[in-house]
Motif scaffolding. Sequence first.
Motif, PDB file in Angstrom:
ATOM      1  N   MET A   1       0.838  -1.205   0.000  1.00  0.00           N
ATOM      2  CA  MET A   1       0.000   0.000   0.000  1.00  0.00           C
ATOM      3  C   MET A   1       0.874   1.258   0.000  1.00  0.00           C
ATOM      4  SD  MET A   1      -2.962  -1.160   2.714  1.00  0.00           S
ATOM      5  CE  MET A   1      -3.787   0.441   2.727  1.00  0.00           C
ATOM      6  N   LEU A   2       1.932   1.221   0.774  1.00  0.00           N
ATOM      7  CA  LEU A   2       2.837   2.371   0.817  1.00  0.00           C
ATOM      8  C   LEU A   2       3.539   2.566  -0.518  1.00  0.00           C
ATOM      9  CD1 LEU A   2       4.385   1.910   4.364  1.00  0.00           C
ATOM     10  CD2 LEU A   2       3.143   3.937   3.577  1.00  0.00           C
ATOM     11  N   ALA A   3       4.028   1.475  -1.087  1.00  0.00           N
ATOM     12  CA  ALA A   3       4.780   1.551  -2.351  1.00  0.00           C
ATOM     13  C   ALA A   3       3.918   2.108  -3.484  1.00  0.00           C
ATOM     14  CB  ALA A   3       5.320   0.176  -2.724  1.00  0.00           C
ATOM     15  N   ALA A   4       2.592   1.957  -3.371  1.00  0.00           N
ATOM     16  CA  ALA A   4       1.684   2.448  -4.412  1.00  0.00           C
ATOM     17  C   ALA A   4       1.453   3.952  -4.335  1.00  0.00           C
ATOM     18  CB  ALA A   4       0.344   1.716  -4.318  1.00  0.00           C
ATOM     19  N   LEU A   5       1.878   4.581  -3.232  1.00  0.00           N
ATOM     20  CA  LEU A   5       1.678   6.023  -3.073  1.00  0.00           C
ATOM     21  C   LEU A   5       2.801   6.798  -3.751  1.00  0.00           C
ATOM     22  CD1 LEU A   5       0.562   6.078   0.671  1.00  0.00           C
ATOM     23  CD2 LEU A   5      -0.884   6.407  -1.343  1.00  0.00           C
ATOM     24  N   PRO A   6       2.486   7.866  -4.472  1.00  0.00           N
ATOM     25  CA  PRO A   6       3.507   8.581  -5.239  1.00  0.00           C
ATOM     26  C   PRO A   6       4.588   9.241  -4.380  1.00  0.00           C
ATOM     27  CG  PRO A   6       1.406   9.768  -5.268  1.00  0.00           C
ATOM     28  CD  PRO A   6       1.139   8.438  -4.683  1.00  0.00           C
ATOM     29  N   GLU A   7       4.261   9.544  -3.112  1.00  0.00           N
ATOM     30  CA  GLU A   7       5.245  10.220  -2.251  1.00  0.00           C
ATOM     31  C   GLU A   7       6.291   9.257  -1.697  1.00  0.00           C
ATOM     32  OE1 GLU A   7       1.139  12.005  -1.084  1.00  0.00           O
ATOM     33  OE2 GLU A   7       1.977  10.071  -1.734  1.00  0.00           O
ATOM     34  N   ILE A   8       6.016   7.949  -1.806  1.00  0.00           N
ATOM     35  CA  ILE A   8       6.869   6.948  -1.172  1.00  0.00           C
ATOM     36  C   ILE A   8       7.880   6.376  -2.168  1.00  0.00           C
ATOM     37  CG2 ILE A   8       6.898   4.672  -0.062  1.00  0.00           C
ATOM     38  CD1 ILE A   8       5.854   6.779   1.780  1.00  0.00           C
ATOM     39  N   GLY A   9       9.134   6.320  -1.715  1.00  0.00           N
ATOM     40  CA  GLY A   9      10.194   5.691  -2.503  1.00  0.00           C
ATOM     41  C   GLY A   9      10.415   4.269  -2.013  1.00  0.00           C
TER      42      GLY A   9
ATOM     43  N   THR B   1      18.985   4.980   7.024  1.00  0.00           N
ATOM     44  CA  THR B   1      18.149   6.088   7.499  1.00  0.00           C
ATOM     45  C   THR B   1      16.810   6.053   6.778  1.00  0.00           C
ATOM     46  OG1 THR B   1      19.087   7.590   5.853  1.00  0.00           O
ATOM     47  CG2 THR B   1      20.126   7.554   8.033  1.00  0.00           C
ATOM     48  N   PHE B   2      15.768   6.464   7.483  1.00  0.00           N
ATOM     49  CA  PHE B   2      14.416   6.455   6.935  1.00  0.00           C
ATOM     50  C   PHE B   2      13.730   7.772   7.264  1.00  0.00           C
ATOM     51  CE2 PHE B   2      15.580   2.071   7.800  1.00  0.00           C
ATOM     52  CZ  PHE B   2      15.253   1.437   6.612  1.00  0.00           C
ATOM     53  N   ASP B   3      12.765   8.131   6.417  1.00  0.00           N
ATOM     54  CA  ASP B   3      11.963   9.326   6.675  1.00  0.00           C
ATOM     55  C   ASP B   3      10.766   9.010   7.557  1.00  0.00           C
ATOM     56  OD1 ASP B   3      13.369  11.291   4.948  1.00  0.00           O
ATOM     57  OD2 ASP B   3      12.767   9.903   3.367  1.00  0.00           O
ATOM     58  N   ALA B   4      10.277   7.769   7.490  1.00  0.00           N
ATOM     59  CA  ALA B   4       9.094   7.389   8.257  1.00  0.00           C
ATOM     60  C   ALA B   4       9.180   5.928   8.657  1.00  0.00           C
ATOM     61  CB  ALA B   4       7.823   7.630   7.461  1.00  0.00           C
ATOM     62  N   ALA B   5       8.758   5.646   9.888  1.00  0.00           N
ATOM     63  CA  ALA B   5       8.672   4.271  10.374  1.00  0.00           C
ATOM     64  C   ALA B   5       7.221   3.981  10.736  1.00  0.00           C
ATOM     65  CB  ALA B   5       9.572   4.075  11.588  1.00  0.00           C
ATOM     66  N   PHE B   6       6.653   2.947  10.133  1.00  0.00           N
ATOM     67  CA  PHE B   6       5.268   2.536  10.383  1.00  0.00           C
ATOM     68  C   PHE B   6       5.325   1.334  11.331  1.00  0.00           C
ATOM     69  CE2 PHE B   6       5.286   5.012   6.607  1.00  0.00           C
ATOM     70  CZ  PHE B   6       4.072   5.678   6.572  1.00  0.00           C
ATOM     71  N   LEU B   7       4.987   1.577  12.597  1.00  0.00           N
ATOM     72  CA  LEU B   7       5.236   0.604  13.657  1.00  0.00           C
ATOM     73  C   LEU B   7       3.953  -0.037  14.173  1.00  0.00           C
ATOM     74  CD1 LEU B   7       7.692   2.673  15.925  1.00  0.00           C
ATOM     75  CD2 LEU B   7       8.300   1.051  14.143  1.00  0.00           C
ATOM     76  N   ASP B   8       3.950  -1.376  14.197  1.00  0.00           N
ATOM     77  CA  ASP B   8       2.940  -2.074  14.980  1.00  0.00           C
ATOM     78  C   ASP B   8       3.314  -1.890  16.450  1.00  0.00           C
ATOM     79  OD1 ASP B   8       0.832  -3.685  15.749  1.00  0.00           O
ATOM     80  OD2 ASP B   8       1.898  -5.558  15.369  1.00  0.00           O
ATOM     81  N   ILE B   9       2.341  -1.953  17.345  1.00  0.00           N
ATOM     82  CA  ILE B   9       2.639  -1.778  18.767  1.00  0.00           C
ATOM     83  C   ILE B   9       2.823  -3.118  19.461  1.00  0.00           C
ATOM     84  CG2 ILE B   9       1.715  -0.983  20.980  1.00  0.00           C
ATOM     85  CD1 ILE B   9       0.570   1.417  19.585  1.00  0.00           C
ATOM     86  N   SER B  10       1.877  -4.034  19.295  1.00  0.00           N
ATOM     87  CA  SER B  10       1.940  -5.327  19.991  1.00  0.00           C
ATOM     88  C   SER B  10       2.768  -6.311  19.179  1.00  0.00           C
ATOM     89  CB  SER B  10       0.526  -5.876  20.211  1.00  0.00           C
ATOM     90  OG  SER B  10      -0.223  -4.990  21.006  1.00  0.00           O
TER      91      SER B  10
END
Length: 267
Positions: A20-28, A47-56
């Motif tokens: 889903m992220l890869a399909a967004l134009p802003e995401i490399g 290095t990363f610009d954003a980290a999408f974290l699960d909590i549990s």
Amino acid sequence: MLRALVVEDEASTRRELAAMLAALPEIGPVSQADGGEAAVRLLGTETFDAAFLDISMPGLDGMEVARVLSVLSAPPAIVFVTASEHHAVDAFGIGAADYLLKPVRPERLAEAVARVGALRRPGPAQGAAGAAEELSVVQIETGRQTVFVHRDDIQFAEAHGDYVRLHTAAGSHLIRLSLTYLEEVWAEAGFVRAHRGYLVAVGWVKDLRVSSASGLLARTPAGDVPVSRRHSRALKERLLAAVRDDAGRGGPGPPGGGRGRGGAGGA
């Protein structure tokens, strides 16, 4: 293009979110980690610009990973992706850019990515000023009705799951924004963090008082706002500065653009 890291222990969910992220134009480039320990190892070399974290997650959970990220010299923006809304207050207290509930809807993911992009753009002061001006009037859709709430009428804001509840003298309104984002764009308008789950408009604070049941509270006409020990000093300093500014002008003025009247007593 934003470099993203997805941290999720369930393989199918991790692959779906990465796609889903890869399909967004802003995401490399999109990297994946199957747990907290793997994420920390990866962050030691990339290095990363954003980290999408699960909590549990087993072992190092998402909250612990976020705390590790916070000490990096150039930390990525944090977006929590979880099945439970119970950690929202803690998440925004850590400084999360957004908090998404599973199953993630594409439009919410796109909104979170846009928010990360705004935070990572050069010239953050100008960006924040523009956003603050844009949010001087908040538009809230409630079924078939659109409500316009003036920022100057908002006395405090409260984290509420995937939303923020805005409190005015006339009532409260839910809006899908993060408390951290409002703190950034409304700082110049006199909004201060009082607690990990609350922002308060300095100009609406009548006084501070101590309650045996709730501890330190900032009293506003719209209700009492809890003040944590961590944020009490900064809030008191802002209240004292507001009083000094009023004295210098020869009387009470607008509270950072608002219509209330600030004070610093009762503490």
